[in-house]
Motif scaffolding. Sequence first.
Motif, PDB file in Angstrom:
ATOM      1  N   ILE A  64       0.841  -1.204   0.000  1.00 13.61           N
ATOM      2  CA  ILE A  64       0.000   0.000   0.000  1.00 13.61           C
ATOM      3  C   ILE A  64       0.873   1.250   0.000  1.00 13.61           C
ATOM      4  O   ILE A  64       0.582   2.230  -0.713  1.00 13.61           O
ATOM      5  CB  ILE A  64      -0.947  -0.015   1.210  1.00 13.61           C
ATOM      6  CG1 ILE A  64      -1.908  -1.199   1.135  1.00 13.61           C
ATOM      7  CG2 ILE A  64      -1.731   1.294   1.285  1.00 13.61           C
ATOM      8  CD1 ILE A  64      -2.802  -1.352   2.348  1.00 13.61           C
ATOM      9  N   ILE A  65       1.940   1.242   0.797  1.00 14.87           N
ATOM     10  CA  ILE A  65       2.855   2.389   0.818  1.00 14.87           C
ATOM     11  C   ILE A  65       3.449   2.609  -0.563  1.00 14.87           C
ATOM     12  O   ILE A  65       3.537   3.753  -1.052  1.00 14.87           O
ATOM     13  CB  ILE A  65       3.968   2.162   1.863  1.00 14.87           C
ATOM     14  CG1 ILE A  65       3.391   2.184   3.272  1.00 14.87           C
ATOM     15  CG2 ILE A  65       5.058   3.230   1.726  1.00 14.87           C
ATOM     16  CD1 ILE A  65       4.402   1.885   4.354  1.00 14.87           C
ATOM     17  N   ARG A  66       3.862   1.515  -1.213  1.00 16.09           N
ATOM     18  CA  ARG A  66       4.439   1.631  -2.556  1.00 16.09           C
ATOM     19  C   ARG A  66       3.433   2.226  -3.535  1.00 16.09           C
ATOM     20  O   ARG A  66       3.774   3.052  -4.392  1.00 16.09           O
ATOM     21  CB  ARG A  66       4.887   0.251  -3.050  1.00 16.09           C
ATOM     22  CG  ARG A  66       5.546   0.277  -4.420  1.00 16.09           C
ATOM     23  CD  ARG A  66       6.798   1.127  -4.405  1.00 16.09           C
ATOM     24  NE  ARG A  66       7.306   1.354  -5.754  1.00 16.09           N
ATOM     25  CZ  ARG A  66       8.344   2.142  -6.028  1.00 16.09           C
ATOM     26  NH1 ARG A  66       8.968   2.781  -5.047  1.00 16.09           N
ATOM     27  NH2 ARG A  66       8.751   2.302  -7.258  1.00 16.09           N
ATOM     28  N   GLY A  67       2.166   1.842  -3.389  1.00 17.15           N
ATOM     29  CA  GLY A  67       1.131   2.401  -4.254  1.00 17.15           C
ATOM     30  C   GLY A  67       0.999   3.902  -4.085  1.00 17.15           C
ATOM     31  O   GLY A  67       0.856   4.640  -5.078  1.00 17.15           O
ATOM     32  N   LEU A  68       1.059   4.389  -2.836  1.00 22.38           N
ATOM     33  CA  LEU A  68       0.982   5.832  -2.599  1.00 22.38           C
ATOM     34  C   LEU A  68       2.233   6.545  -3.083  1.00 22.38           C
ATOM     35  O   LEU A  68       2.160   7.679  -3.566  1.00 22.38           O
ATOM     36  CB  LEU A  68       0.768   6.099  -1.107  1.00 22.38           C
ATOM     37  CG  LEU A  68      -0.594   5.702  -0.539  1.00 22.38           C
ATOM     38  CD1 LEU A  68      -0.659   6.026   0.948  1.00 22.38           C
ATOM     39  CD2 LEU A  68      -1.723   6.419  -1.275  1.00 22.38           C
ATOM     40  N   MET A  69       3.389   5.900  -2.965  1.00 19.35           N
ATOM     41  CA  MET A  69       4.627   6.515  -3.439  1.00 19.35           C
ATOM     42  C   MET A  69       4.618   6.704  -4.946  1.00 19.35           C
ATOM     43  O   MET A  69       5.293   7.599  -5.471  1.00 19.35           O
ATOM     44  CB  MET A  69       5.828   5.672  -3.006  1.00 19.35           C
ATOM     45  CG  MET A  69       6.099   5.693  -1.506  1.00 19.35           C
ATOM     46  SD  MET A  69       7.452   4.582  -1.004  1.00 19.35           S
ATOM     47  CE  MET A  69       8.861   5.381  -1.818  1.00 19.35           C
ATOM     48  N   ASN A  70       3.860   5.874  -5.656  1.00 20.43           N
ATOM     49  CA  ASN A  70       3.738   6.032  -7.106  1.00 20.43           C
ATOM     50  C   ASN A  70       3.034   7.338  -7.482  1.00 20.43           C
ATOM     51  O   ASN A  70       3.129   7.784  -8.622  1.00 20.43           O
ATOM     52  CB  ASN A  70       2.984   4.853  -7.710  1.00 20.43           C
ATOM     53  CG  ASN A  70       3.793   3.568  -7.680  1.00 20.43           C
ATOM     54  OD1 ASN A  70       5.036   3.601  -7.646  1.00 20.43           O
ATOM     55  ND2 ASN A  70       3.117   2.425  -7.683  1.00 20.43           N
ATOM     56  N   PHE A  71       2.317   7.930  -6.502  1.00 20.30           N
ATOM     57  CA  PHE A  71       1.669   9.222  -6.725  1.00 20.30           C
ATOM     58  C   PHE A  71       2.553  10.382  -6.268  1.00 20.30           C
ATOM     59  O   PHE A  71       2.112  11.530  -6.223  1.00 20.30           O
ATOM     60  CB  PHE A  71       0.331   9.277  -5.987  1.00 20.30           C
ATOM     61  CG  PHE A  71      -0.718   8.382  -6.568  1.00 20.30           C
ATOM     62  CD1 PHE A  71      -1.464   8.777  -7.670  1.00 20.30           C
ATOM     63  CD2 PHE A  71      -0.938   7.125  -6.029  1.00 20.30           C
ATOM     64  CE1 PHE A  71      -2.434   7.950  -8.216  1.00 20.30           C
ATOM     65  CE2 PHE A  71      -1.906   6.277  -6.557  1.00 20.30           C
ATOM     66  CZ  PHE A  71      -2.654   6.690  -7.661  1.00 20.30           C
TER      67      PHE A  71
END
Length: 428
Positions: A94-101
């Motif tokens: 989930i953290i990685r998904g937010l970092m993609n933004f």
Amino acid sequence: MAQVQIFIKKVLWKDDFLFPAAIWLISRIFIWAVMLLVAPHLPQPPQGIVPSFGWGVFDAWDSVRYRSIVTSGYEFINNGQQYNIAFFPLFPLIIRGLMNFGLPFAVAGVLVNNLAFLATLYCLYFWVQEQLGTNEARWAIAVVVWCPLSLFGTVIYTEGLYLYLSTAALYAFDRKQYGWVAFWGSLATATRPTGMALIPAFLIAAWKEKRSSTAYLAACASAIGLLLFSLYCAINFADPIAFIHAQRGWRPSFGFDWRGWLNMLLELAAGTSDWQNIQLKNLLHLLLFGVIVASGCILWGKRKQLSNTKIVYCFYAVVTFLLILADRQFINNLLNVTMVLGGGYFLWHLRKRLTPVTTCYGFCGIALLLASGGTISLSRLAYGIVPLNLALGIRLVGYPRLGLLILGLFSVLLARLAIGFAQNLWVG
């Protein structure tokens, strides 16, 4: 002024929607203020640091492992060393998904954990309110937010996310929403090892309540997250239980660590587990500990008369002062024993008021912790087992003055842990 107080009481403390958000915000502001405003102005402790103002105060210890997973992926060699494969994948995903933004790791990690912790309070509030009543729901989330270990619902750890997913799964089981049981349960087993305790809890509760075969299927389906992680380990490391083997870096062997528990209890009572080198300060520690325990037992026995005696507040002031002065090892041992043994006691005492799945999950979680082969982080892991907090909150409903005193002591310990974490000291 009276009108303002009435407004606050009606809006913040009576409204089902605003109460969880209000108590979450107040407690998180308290933690943020301690970590960002107080800790940087304190002297540098031995083996610690003087933190600077910024997101870095939330990023330490296990947070470093999650950062390595997000940035470099999993690593594992079966040689007994500490590898990040021991940390389950959903939180870093989930953290990685937010970092993609475009969000930095620290911002994304804090955001995920804090919002998930807020969602936990709403889920827990409406679950307990539906089962037991509004007062029980308020006390339950008050214990959850002011418990000293709620610090880990603010920093970059999985506590907030796991508490939400496991609570949602338990709530769905009580409502017989088996599709959601499978969904939330599978996410929980992909978040923390203690998620495995949900599976036998669902099965036992389904048997006790004579549920349909769908309940058993949902219980088994909640293992999907664990099985997918096991499949990943098998493909990438040729070891489907690499996440268990990696635990040897922290816990060399599995099973009940009776020696570790004995040493922890001795250190808590006398300040040392080495009886061959006992010193005067250890005897004084033992005497003081005995006085506090005896006083606490007397106060608990007279809890119904708390409003009629001033000695309670003297005792409370003394204990608060001692908790401020106590060393970190004493605090860690105190929290370990209180969360596991105290939580287990209240869970057993209230087993007839709680739903079967709540009780089963609580005891399955304790059994898993006791069989883990160590005493490290016991208090934090026990905090993630929501029935243990729930049982204490429900028990305090009939004793509001005692409950407020306990929440006050919790806040003192919470501040201590927050300062220690900001100073990069081990606090659980």
